[in-house]
Design an enzyme around this catalytic site. Structure first.
Site: not given
Length: 268
Positions: A44, A65, A74-75, A133, A179, A192, A249
């Site tokens: 997305g 990926d 596809l949405q 994601d 951080c 999703c 950190c």
């Protein structure tokens, strides 16, 4: 970044609307043509990022990926089509990019972005875009960004909520992703497939990621370093927050106090 290439007549025409911008001009477009962007995630967020980087003439684009195109993508994942369901997303996105602009050199890697791969890619990269994601990948990208001193453009979206930030380890005052969102404090991960996402929201966040990357590569404007942009698409509200380095950190190791906003659970 290598020596700036000369623009031929076809390129002067193709990129004329960039060249007309005083802040970019011919030199800025030459910088884009000479640049190398690494994009992790071709879903997305990655779809608008990859299409805009290719259209804008970024000379070399590496996309990473491990996933394949599914009908439910596809949405919102506009780089993919029904005809390419079942194909690796990187190959589908590559076809979409080349249909817009055949000039960029595209390296499509259908694999996970682990530390070894990032250590191979980032020494030759000018910008890293996080369109992933999941938090594990986000933190791996952040560690690699800090390790190789490559600016990281980070986006996230779920339901009606989006986030955008730029982390630039070349700048002493810049925080890193850890951080702001410490790995040990990562919330429960949701996707999703569980909560859904408004289709144009990933386009909004991804387009802003592409804009920040192009500004960094062309050397124009000011980046979002030190700020986190929160997007509420349900109310059409954009809220910027100030960020600073965390003195404790474990990734970038510099000192500066700040409050920690809640991260968007990566979804796309």
């Amino acid at each position: 970044m290598p020596a700036l290439p000369e623009l031929d007549d076809a390129q002067l025409l193709r990129y004329s609307r960039h060249i007309l911008l005083e802040e970019i001009g011919i030199v800025g477009q030459q910088r884009l043509l000479a640049a190398h962007a690494v994009v992790v995630g071709a879903g997305g967020l990655g779809s608008p990022v990859l299409l805009y980087l290719a259209a804008a003439g970024v000379g070399r684009i590496t996309l990473v990926d491990h996933d394949t195109v599914d009908a439910t993508n596809l949405q919102r994942q506009i780089a993919h089509t029904l005809a390419r369901v079942g194909q690796p997303k990187v190959h589908s996105a590559q076809a979409a990019m080349q249909a817009i602009n055949p000039e960029p050199r595209i390296e499509a890697l259908a694999q996970r972005a682990d530390a070894a791969l990032l250590d191979r890619l980032l020494p030759r990269a000018d910008v890293l875009l996080d369109c992933s994601d999941n938090f594990a990948t986000r933190h791996a990208l952040n560690r690699a960004s800090v390790r190789h001193r490559v600016p990281l453009v980070s986006g996230a979206a779920i339901r009606f909520d989006g986030q955008l930030a730029v982390f630039d380890p070349r700048q002493p005052s810049s925080p890193c992703y850890a951080c702001v969102f410490p790995e040990a404090q990562a919330p429960e991960e949701v996707r999703c497939a569980t909560l859904g996402v408004l289709a144009p929201l990933v386009g909004l966040v991804g387009s802003l990621q592409a804009a920040e990357a192009l500004k960094l590569l062309a050397g124009v404007g000011s980046s979002m370093v030190g700020r986190l942009l929160l997007l509420d698409a349900l109310r059409t509200d954009f809220q910027p927050l100030r960020l600073a380095r965390d003195p404790a950190c474990r990734v970038c190791g510099e000192s500066s106090g700040h409050s920690q906003p809640s991260p968007i659970r990566p979804g796309q």
